[in-house]
Design a protein around this motif. Structure first.
Motif, short mmCIF file in Angstrom:
data_model
loop_
_atom_site.label_atom_id
_atom_site.label_comp_id
_atom_site.label_asym_id
_atom_site.label_seq_id
_atom_site.Cartn_x
_atom_site.Cartn_y
_atom_site.Cartn_z
N PHE A 1 0.82 -1.22 0.00
CA PHE A 1 0.00 0.00 0.00
C PHE A 1 0.86 1.27 0.00
CE2 PHE A 1 -2.89 -3.22 1.58
CZ PHE A 1 -4.12 -2.83 1.06
N GLU A 2 2.09 1.18 -0.44
CA GLU A 2 2.99 2.33 -0.38
C GLU A 2 2.45 3.54 -1.14
OE1 GLU A 2 6.88 1.21 -1.62
OE2 GLU A 2 7.31 0.04 0.19
N ARG A 3 1.78 3.30 -2.24
CA ARG A 3 1.24 4.41 -3.05
C ARG A 3 -0.21 4.73 -2.70
NH1 ARG A 3 2.63 3.31 -9.24
NH2 ARG A 3 1.41 5.23 -9.38
N HIS A 4 -0.73 4.05 -1.69
CA HIS A 4 -2.12 4.28 -1.28
C HIS A 4 -2.18 4.28 0.25
CE1 HIS A 4 -3.72 3.75 -5.39
NE2 HIS A 4 -2.77 2.84 -5.51
N ARG A 5 -1.46 5.21 0.87
CA ARG A 5 -1.40 5.25 2.33
C ARG A 5 -2.75 5.48 2.96
NH1 ARG A 5 3.05 2.56 3.70
NH2 ARG A 5 4.97 3.46 2.84
N ASP A 6 -3.67 6.15 2.24
CA ASP A 6 -5.00 6.40 2.80
C ASP A 6 -5.81 5.12 2.93
OD1 ASP A 6 -4.98 6.27 0.00
OD2 ASP A 6 -6.90 7.33 -0.14
N LEU A 7 -5.40 4.06 2.24
CA LEU A 7 -6.12 2.79 2.29
C LEU A 7 -5.39 1.74 3.13
CD1 LEU A 7 -7.11 2.48 -1.49
CD2 LEU A 7 -8.55 3.31 0.37
N GLU A 8 -4.17 2.06 3.55
CA GLU A 8 -3.32 1.04 4.18
C GLU A 8 -3.91 0.49 5.48
OE1 GLU A 8 1.39 0.36 5.28
OE2 GLU A 8 0.62 2.40 5.04
N THR A 9 -4.32 1.36 6.40
CA THR A 9 -4.84 0.89 7.69
C THR A 9 -6.10 0.05 7.51
OG1 THR A 9 -3.95 2.84 8.83
CG2 THR A 9 -5.69 1.62 9.94
#
Length: 461
Positions: free
Chosen positions: A347-355
């Protein structure tokens, strides 16, 4: 959740589409007040707005909501029957109009254009409208909320990505071990026939591992004969023997009894090194197992039978050492989910979705199939609220048996299908387990049932 219950949400959308496309046109042609189909359409939309909340509350055991949904379903079926009548009459009228030379001939041949029929249709529509009003009143008393998140209509544009092959996360070590066992001369020189059980929870990748082994070039060249049988929960020795014999000889012997078939199979395998895969075995009856194995004793040393199963009792009756597939680690589950949802390994390019993504991956409980299905469900969704809706679904709270995470995920995936696909998907429940469905035949059945509109048929094909 019963088939009838999950079918309702798709039926509502289909009825809305039909009312919009033909309701007003039919009313004008038949002299019926155009406000009637319009009124039904608006009330149907009102019901559809709270359907997700109603279905969620039903899952929580709310009997009043369940009764309300039952009434909605009964009314939806009655409305569908009436709209089907309209559609048939419209088709008949169109066909006759194309072949008739005058309007007078058309009216004489089709009495349904007369006023008495119009009165009958109007009476039916009035009755349905009254029932809709009663259901709308009861909806208010149940405190049903409008849908917060639309489950199927997101159209986020996919982010561009390069081609990325899926990393294999499960069964790598076991595949190397079994491959060596299958083709290693030292092991194969000491025994005539070996049983290789691959065991693990549903969706863990047992069948996928067996397929990779079965199709491996080294395995293909090593064994003279190979056969694959999907056994499932009915362990029918006669049918299994027929399938193996058909694969080995490429000849069908449908009319033969078991003894004659096993003699033919024994002769076909005599002195030959073979590999047989028995996929998804549930049989715990030792007698049936030993009966099935009789012809295989004639094979050459090094012959193998691979079985895949969830049941350790099945493994015990074979007397063989099992190769258990373990659940994915959480990190691998996160990677697999990210791959199928985002076409990336993390999820490195989608930090808003990581959690949220990590919390969803935890729900998979180590099942690669669950991670893939959820990843596919999220593949066009980039809004964190959409991911939150998946994470917080009531579907996770359904009572299930041990290791049933895949069932939860599949139900959740179904809920988010477009309405026309829901009906098509549910229709497949009429086929028995492991039935081989011909694609074109199934599409024709969907069309015959009226599940597909013209634009849907183009998408399916």
């Amino acid at each position: 959740m019963a088939i009838g219950e999950i079918f309702l949400s798709s039926l509502i959308q289909v009825l809305l589409d039909k009312l919009v496309s033909m309701g007003l046109d039919y009313a004008q042609r038949e002299g019926i007040s155009p406000t009637l189909p319009y009124k039904c359409e608006k009330m149907l939309e009102t019901i559809n707005e709270v359907l997700d909340d109603a279905e969620d509350k039903q899952l929580d055991g709310d009997h009043l909501v369940k009764r309300w949904l039952d009434n909605v379903r009964d009314l939806a079926y009655d409305l569908e029957d009436l709209l089907d009548e309209f559609e048939i009459e419209a088709a008949q009228a169109k066909s006759e109009a194309e072949s008739s030379t005058s309007r007078g001939q058309l009216k004489r041949k089709f009495p349904f254009f007369s006023r008495p029929h119009s009165l009958t249709s109007e009476t039916k529509l009035l009755e349905i409208a009254d029932r809709f009003e009663e259901i709308i009143k009861r909806k208010s008393l149940l405190s049903l909320r409008k849908n917060v998140v639309d489950r199927s209509q997101y159209t986020d544009e996919r982010l561009p990505s390069t081609s990325l092959s899926e990393t294999q996360f499960s069964g790598e070590k076991e595949e190397e071990q079994i491959l060596e066992l299958l083709t290693g001369e030292a092991e194969n020189g000491n025994t005539t026939l070996s049983i290789v059980p691959i065991v693990g929870m549903g969706g863990i990748g047992k069948t996928a591992l067996a397929q990779r082994l079965y199709n491996d070039a080294k395995v293909s060249s090593y064994f003279e004969k190979r056969a694959w049988v999907c056994v499932s929960d009915v362990f029918n020795v006669l049918d299994i023997t027929k399938t193996i014999l058909r694969s080995i000889t490429e000849v069908s012997d449908e009319g033969e009894d078991l003894n004659r078939l096993q003699v033919k199979l024994k002769d076909s395998l005599s002195g030959k090194k073979f590999l047989v895969v028995l996929d998804d075995v549930w049989n715990e009856n030792y007698g049936r197992w030993t009966t099935l194995l009789k012809p295989f004793e004639a094979g050459a040393k090094g012959s193998k039978i691979i079985i895949t199963t969830r049941n350790y009792t099945v493994v015990s009756i074979t007397g063989a050492s099992s190769y258990p597939l373990k659940e994915l680690s959480l990190n691998n589950c996160i990677s697999l989910l990210a791959f199928h949802a985002l076409k990336m390994k993390n999820f490195e390019r989608h930090r808003d979705l990581e959690t949220i993504g990590k919390k969803i991956a935890e729900k998979c409980k180590g099942s690669p199939l669950a991670a893939k299905v959820l990843g596919g469900l999220l593949r066009d969704k980039r809004n964190p609220d959409q991911w939150e809706a998946i994470l917080n679904s009531r579907m996770w709270d359904l009572p299930m048996g041990e290791n049933d995470e895949v069932i939860r995920v599949l139900k959740l995936s179904y809920v988010h299908l477009p309405s026309y696909l829901k009906r098509c998907f549910v229709y497949c429940a009429i086929f028995p387990k492991d039935y081989e469905i011909e694609r074109d035949e199934l599409v024709h059945l969907w069309i015959a049932e009226g599940f597909l509109m013209e634009e849907d048929q183009k998408i399916i094909s």
